[in-house]
Design a protein around this motif. Structure first.
Motif, short mmCIF file in Angstrom:
data_model
loop_
_atom_site.label_atom_id
_atom_site.label_comp_id
_atom_site.label_asym_id
_atom_site.label_seq_id
_atom_site.Cartn_x
_atom_site.Cartn_y
_atom_site.Cartn_z
N TYR A 15 61.27 -9.09 49.61
CA TYR A 15 62.16 -9.02 49.18
C TYR A 15 62.44 -9.89 47.72
N LYS A 16 60.55 -9.84 47.40
CA LYS A 16 60.17 -10.23 46.68
C LYS A 16 58.50 -9.31 45.59
N ALA A 17 59.37 -8.46 46.53
CA ALA A 17 58.04 -7.30 45.89
C ALA A 17 58.29 -6.96 44.27
N THR A 18 57.40 -7.51 43.11
CA THR A 18 57.10 -6.31 42.12
C THR A 18 56.66 -5.55 41.97
N ASN A 19 57.03 -4.45 40.91
CA ASN A 19 56.53 -3.31 40.07
C ASN A 19 55.60 -4.38 39.20
N ALA A 20 54.36 -3.61 38.87
CA ALA A 20 53.66 -4.71 38.33
C ALA A 20 54.14 -4.04 36.93
N ALA A 51 60.12 -3.74 38.28
CA ALA A 51 61.59 -3.34 38.39
C ALA A 51 60.91 -4.66 39.89
N TYR A 52 62.08 -5.55 40.95
CA TYR A 52 62.43 -6.50 41.49
C TYR A 52 62.57 -6.52 42.50
N GLY A 53 62.39 -7.28 43.18
CA GLY A 53 62.98 -7.09 45.07
C GLY A 53 63.53 -5.74 46.24
N LEU A 54 63.85 -6.31 46.91
CA LEU A 54 64.42 -5.23 47.74
C LEU A 54 64.71 -3.47 47.46
N VAL A 55 65.58 -3.63 46.97
CA VAL A 55 65.78 -3.07 45.83
C VAL A 55 65.60 -2.34 44.49
N GLN A 56 65.02 -2.96 44.07
CA GLN A 56 63.45 -2.69 43.31
C GLN A 56 64.52 -2.32 41.97
N ALA A 57 65.13 -2.82 41.92
CA ALA A 57 65.78 -3.68 40.00
C ALA A 57 65.98 -3.19 38.59
N LEU A 58 65.45 -2.78 37.62
CA LEU A 58 65.23 -2.95 36.92
C LEU A 58 66.42 -3.04 35.50
N PRO A 59 66.15 -3.90 34.83
CA PRO A 59 65.09 -5.53 35.35
C PRO A 59 65.86 -5.54 36.67
N GLY A 60 64.81 -6.52 37.08
CA GLY A 60 65.61 -7.45 37.87
C GLY A 60 66.10 -8.48 37.84
N GLY A 79 74.25 -13.30 41.93
CA GLY A 79 74.39 -14.39 42.02
C GLY A 79 72.92 -15.03 41.45
N SER A 80 73.04 -16.31 40.98
CA SER A 80 71.64 -16.58 40.42
C SER A 80 70.59 -17.21 41.12
N ASP A 81 70.38 -16.91 42.47
CA ASP A 81 69.51 -16.89 43.39
C ASP A 81 69.23 -15.45 43.53
N TRP A 82 68.76 -14.74 43.29
CA TRP A 82 68.24 -13.16 43.40
C TRP A 82 66.89 -13.18 43.46
N GLN A 83 66.34 -14.28 42.75
CA GLN A 83 65.14 -13.99 42.89
C GLN A 83 63.83 -14.15 44.70
N THR A 84 65.29 -15.09 45.19
CA THR A 84 64.68 -15.50 46.84
C THR A 84 65.51 -15.67 47.47
N ASN A 85 66.71 -15.15 47.14
CA ASN A 85 67.69 -14.77 48.64
C ASN A 85 67.95 -13.63 49.06
N PRO A 86 68.22 -12.82 50.00
CA PRO A 86 67.65 -11.46 50.02
C PRO A 86 69.26 -11.16 50.44
N ALA A 87 70.14 -12.15 50.57
CA ALA A 87 71.27 -11.43 50.87
C ALA A 87 71.69 -11.62 49.12
N THR A 88 71.81 -11.49 48.57
CA THR A 88 72.01 -11.36 46.60
C THR A 88 71.08 -10.69 46.28
N GLN A 89 69.96 -10.13 46.90
CA GLN A 89 69.57 -8.56 46.41
C GLN A 89 70.42 -7.35 46.86
N ILE A 90 70.75 -8.01 48.54
CA ILE A 90 71.58 -6.72 49.15
C ILE A 90 72.41 -6.29 48.31
N LYS A 91 72.87 -7.83 47.95
CA LYS A 91 74.80 -7.34 47.99
C LYS A 91 74.59 -6.46 46.27
#
Length: 233
Positions: free
Chosen positions: A170-175, A179-188, A195-207
């Motif tokens: 969930y902290k994966a970053t494409n240098a 792109a960031y996170g589990l689903v590689q949102a671009l930009p993260g 959710g404001s905790d999108w960088q540290t909460n996998p549930a927010t990224q999954i949602k």
């Protein structure tokens, strides 16, 4: 004048025949004949052979017997009709009871399913609550969160995409792209809408990822089909 046979009046019963014979004998001044002789006499006699006063009695006896026969037939028909009506009523009552029992059974089963589903959702929410709010998450924990946030038949498709995009980190970053996170949102930062905790909460990224896949492809499985054809989504 023609002679009309007594047979035409259908004197069916022995009583009626005996009465006719007795009337004929008395009218002629003879002693009453036996039943057998009377029946024979009555069978061969005609209306003309019977005194005028007795003719009405003969006719009345015949008509009375006919009426009795018709009454018996009517009673039999009425009895059969009543029995058939009772049979139909009993069958309808039995069917109504069966339908009511089937409906009650179906409702009971439906209520039981609803209670089971409610208990399952409650348990899932409890499990999810236990997983959230941590400082860090393992791959297994992150996958467990994802399972509880989507329909069971969609998880495998979602998992295939995440496997290729981030390996469940969930902290994966494409240098290169950012792109960031589990689903590689671009930009993260897009994931902040979930959710404001999108960088540290996998549930927010999954949602956020689920909303994106549903809006763009109809479902995670729709997104996975597109990914297989294009290597991106």
């Amino acid at each position: 004048m023609s002679r009309i046979s007594v047979r035409g009046f259908a004197v069916a019963s022995a009583t009626a025949v005996t009465t006719v014979g007795a009337v004929v004998g008395v009218a002629a001044g003879n002693e009453p004949a036996s039943v057998g002789n009377t029946e024979a006499t009555a069978a061969d006699a005609t209306i003309a052979d019977i005194p005028a006063g007795a003719q009405a009695q003969v006719q009345t006896a015949s008509l009375t017997q006919q009426a009795d026969d018709q009454s018996t037939q009517a009673d039999t028909a009425a009895l059969k009709s009543a029995q058939e009506s009772a049979r139909k009523a009993a069958a309808e009552t039995a069917q109504s009871k069966k339908d009511a029992a089937d409906q009650a059974k179906a409702k009971k089963e439906a209520d039981a399913r609803k209670e089971k589903q409610a208990a399952s959702r409650s348990s899932a929410r409890g499990d999810l609550g236990d997983l959230l709010g941590k400082a860090s998450y393992s791959i297994g924990e992150t996958q467990s969160i994802a399972r509880q946030m989507m329909a069971g038949d969609q998880f495998q498709c979602f998992s295939h995409i995440v496997d290729h995009e981030s390996g469940w980190n969930y902290k994966a970053t494409n240098a290169g792209s950012g792109a960031y996170g589990l689903v590689q949102a671009l930009p993260g930062s897009k994931m902040s809408s979930a959710g404001s905790d999108w960088q540290t909460n996998p549930a927010t990224q999954i949602k956020w990822g689920l909303n994106y896949m549903n809006d763009r492809y109809g479902s995670p499985c729709g997104a996975w089909s597109f990914w297989q054809a294009n290597s991106w989504y």
